[in-house]
Design an enzyme around this catalytic site. Structure first.
Site, PDB file in Angstrom:
ATOM      1  N   LYS A 165     -13.861  -9.883   7.882  1.00 16.50           N
ATOM      2  CA  LYS A 165     -14.561  -8.605   8.131  1.00 16.50           C
ATOM      3  C   LYS A 165     -15.981  -8.717   7.589  1.00 16.50           C
ATOM      4  CE  LYS A 165     -10.610  -5.573   7.980  1.00 16.50           C
ATOM      5  NZ  LYS A 165      -9.833  -5.792   6.749  1.00 16.50           N
TER       6      LYS A 165
ATOM      7  N   ARG B 117       0.829  -1.215   0.000  1.00 16.36           N
ATOM      8  CA  ARG B 117       0.000   0.000   0.000  1.00 16.36           C
ATOM      9  C   ARG B 117       0.866   1.269   0.000  1.00 16.36           C
ATOM     10  NH1 ARG B 117      -4.947  -2.045   3.923  1.00 16.36           N
ATOM     11  NH2 ARG B 117      -6.186  -2.849   2.196  1.00 16.36           N
TER      12      ARG B 117
ATOM     13  N   GLY C 271     -12.343  -3.566   0.742  1.00 13.61           N
ATOM     14  CA  GLY C 271     -13.715  -3.082   0.875  1.00 13.61           C
ATOM     15  C   GLY C 271     -14.047  -2.082  -0.223  1.00 13.61           C
TER      16      GLY C 271
ATOM     17  N   GLY D  93      -6.184  -5.952   1.681  1.00 16.49           N
ATOM     18  CA  GLY D  93      -4.941  -6.061   2.447  1.00 16.49           C
ATOM     19  C   GLY D  93      -4.585  -7.496   2.802  1.00 16.49           C
TER      20      GLY D  93
HETATM   21  P1  AMP Z   1     -10.499  -9.877   5.708  1.00 16.62           P
HETATM   22  O1  AMP Z   1      -9.703  -8.723   6.204  1.00 16.62           O
HETATM   23  O2  AMP Z   1     -11.956  -9.688   5.835  1.00 16.62           O
HETATM   24  O3  AMP Z   1     -10.093 -10.299   4.321  1.00 16.62           O
HETATM   25  O4  AMP Z   1     -10.182 -11.088   6.677  1.00 16.62           O
HETATM   26  C1  AMP Z   1      -8.918 -11.672   6.743  1.00 16.62           C
HETATM   27  C2  AMP Z   1      -8.829 -12.500   7.969  1.00 16.62           C
HETATM   28  O5  AMP Z   1      -9.815 -13.503   7.927  1.00 16.62           O
HETATM   29  C3  AMP Z   1      -7.505 -13.216   8.107  1.00 16.62           C
HETATM   30  O6  AMP Z   1      -6.802 -12.681   9.202  1.00 16.62           O
HETATM   31  C4  AMP Z   1      -7.910 -14.664   8.355  1.00 16.62           C
HETATM   32  O7  AMP Z   1      -7.190 -15.291   9.380  1.00 16.62           O
HETATM   33  C5  AMP Z   1      -9.358 -14.536   8.761  1.00 16.62           C
HETATM   34  N1  AMP Z   1     -10.104 -15.769   8.547  1.00 16.62           N
HETATM   35  C6  AMP Z   1     -10.220 -16.495   7.435  1.00 16.62           C
HETATM   36  N2  AMP Z   1     -10.916 -17.616   7.669  1.00 16.62           N
HETATM   37  C7  AMP Z   1     -11.266 -17.599   8.972  1.00 16.62           C
HETATM   38  C8  AMP Z   1     -11.977 -18.494   9.820  1.00 16.62           C
HETATM   39  N3  AMP Z   1     -12.473 -19.636   9.339  1.00 16.62           N
HETATM   40  N4  AMP Z   1     -12.137 -18.160  11.112  1.00 16.62           N
HETATM   41  C9  AMP Z   1     -11.626 -17.003  11.593  1.00 16.62           C
HETATM   42  N5  AMP Z   1     -10.941 -16.115  10.847  1.00 16.62           N
HETATM   43  C10 AMP Z   1     -10.759 -16.417   9.559  1.00 16.62           C
END
Ligand code: AMP
Length: 398
Positions: free
Chosen positions: A199, A38, A379, A355
């Site tokens: 998220k 970034r 997002g 990210g």
């Molecule tokens: P995001 O920023 O929304 O793309 O989320 C990324 C995060 O989702 C990463 O830190 C992953 O460890 C978490 N993640 C992916 N799968 C799972 C899961 N089954 N349970 C908890 N966290 C998760």
């Protein structure tokens, strides 16, 4: 279609320019920056301004401090990372005491201001408060540039400040919009969206907007468990967003009457605790026992998703399929990333973004060069693709 006001059309020689950059980098448990993609995204903008003999004031945010000072979310380390990339020393100041630092800058110098989200006014719902917050920058700087593809909400630094002074779109924003427009306007069928991550709050509502825009949605990560639970499938102790169960149910119903098929994992890798050392327990169907946590998509799901990805002409990927930070649970994300990178037909248009997706790609050695575009905003990318227009971009347009 946005027709941006561009820096290259402006007379900015020697001026003091405030650049709203995307400085929201991932940090490890020691506060070290683990991926600087970034920060790098705005290097062309800084280099252009430096060539024009400008004085540059960099503003941005890091993480979600919720309007309070949080030591670990200081931009101080980001200042060094940027200085290293540009090969110059960068000064650092607080917003309240920035006047002298900015007034006495020389052309070709850069000053960074501390995390704007340490003050609640940056994200305030009250327009007067937001306008008041960064007013000082309109007095100290001549020109504003937004180069942050990452914040689409009406925050002071991306929505109000550019309306209070002469403002332009930076090169990173223009590059993002050009590449994402190709996907938005010229996407070929079959178009597959692969959405995962954690998220969920922000992501679940946006899924609805992709109905009828894509042919297939493959869900993974923590997001999938909310959708499974919404259909009364047992998800054990998996991370879910229970206040969005109705929304998830509604999306699944709407999908049935749309051209879009939403596909959920049919098996899982689970564990008895959310731990990097936790043992892998393979669950060969959709139901996760009460005492277990869903951590990754299972092998049958991976094969099923692979076949769908292999036939795709357009692919959009946002969010990991599992807890990729833990070695035992990174296989789903690794395989899906590899299939998109290597297994799609020649000429398929492939975009990844966000990210954590970038971090997962870097960790799992999935080459960004195999994608047509990797967006620094997760997002914002999803919002850009699913909305007609974003206010924060419209105000940078003629
Ligand atoms: P995001 O920023 O929304 O793309 O989320 C990324 C995060 O989702 C990463 O830190 C992953 O460890 C978490 N993640 C992916 N799968 C799972 C899961 N089954 N349970 C908890 N966290 C998760």
């Amino acid at each position: 279609m946005y027709k941006f006001r561009k820096l290259t059309d402006a007379d900015i020689k020697g001026k003091t320019v405030v650049v709203r950059a995307n400085l929201d980098v991932p940090l490890d448990e020691y506060g070290e920056i683990v991926d600087d993609t970034r920060i790098k995204a705005s290097i062309p903008t800084y280099e252009y301004l430096l060539k024009q003999n400008c004085k540059i004031v960099v503003i941005g945010h890091l993480g979600r401090p919720n309007g309070k000072y949080v030591d670990e979310l200081s931009l101080f380390p980001v200042r060094f990372a940027l200085g290293k990339l540009l090969g110059i020393q960068i000064k650092f100041t607080q917003l309240e005491s920035c006047a002298n630092s900015i007034k006495y800058m020389n052309p070709g110098e850069i000053t960074m201001i501390e995390n704007l989200r340490f003050d609640p006014r940056e994200e305030s719902k009250n327009e007067n408060e937001r306008r008041e917050y960064l007013k000082i920058l309109t007095e100290l700087c001549d020109v504003y540039v937004n180069d942050c593809f990452g914040v689409y909400k009406k925050h002071a630094s991306v929505y109000d400040l550019p309306q209070m002074m002469e403002s332009y779109a930076g090169f990173s924003i223009i590059n993002e919009v050009e590449n994402l427009n190709k996907l938005k306007e010229e996407s070929k069928s079959p178009f597959v969206g692969i959405f995962g991550g954690a998220k969920i709050e922000d992501k679940i509502p946006v899924i609805e907007k992709f109905l009828n825009k894509v042919d297939t949605i493959l869900l993974g990560g923590a997001m999938a468990y909310t959708f499974l639970k919404a259909q009364d499938i047992n998800v054990g102790k998996s991370k879910t967003q229970d206040d969005l169960l109705d929304v998830a149910r509604d999306i699944l119903t709407k999908a049935q009457n749309s051209k879009t098929e939403i596909i959920l994992p049919i098996d899982h890798l689970a564990s008895d605790s959310f731990d990097s050392e936790a043992k892998v327990i393979e669950i060969q169907n959709q139901n996760i026992p009460d005492n277990l946590v869903g951590m990754d998509i299972g092998p049958k799901t991976t094969v099923m998703y692979r076949e769908i990805i292999e036939s795709a002409q357009t692919v959009l990927w946002n969010g990991p399929m599992g807890v990729f930070e833990f070695e035992n649970f990174n296989k789903g994300t690794e395989s899906i990333g590899e299939f998109i990178a290597l297994g799609t037909p020649k000429g398929a248009y492939k975009v990844a973004g966000g990210g954590d997706t970038i971090l997962a790609m870097q960790k799992l050695k999935i080459k960004p060069s195999r994608f047509n575009h990797v967006s620094v905003g997760g997002g914002m990318m999803m919002q850009f693709l699913s909305n007609d227009e974003l206010e924060v971009l419209k105000i940078l347009s003629e």
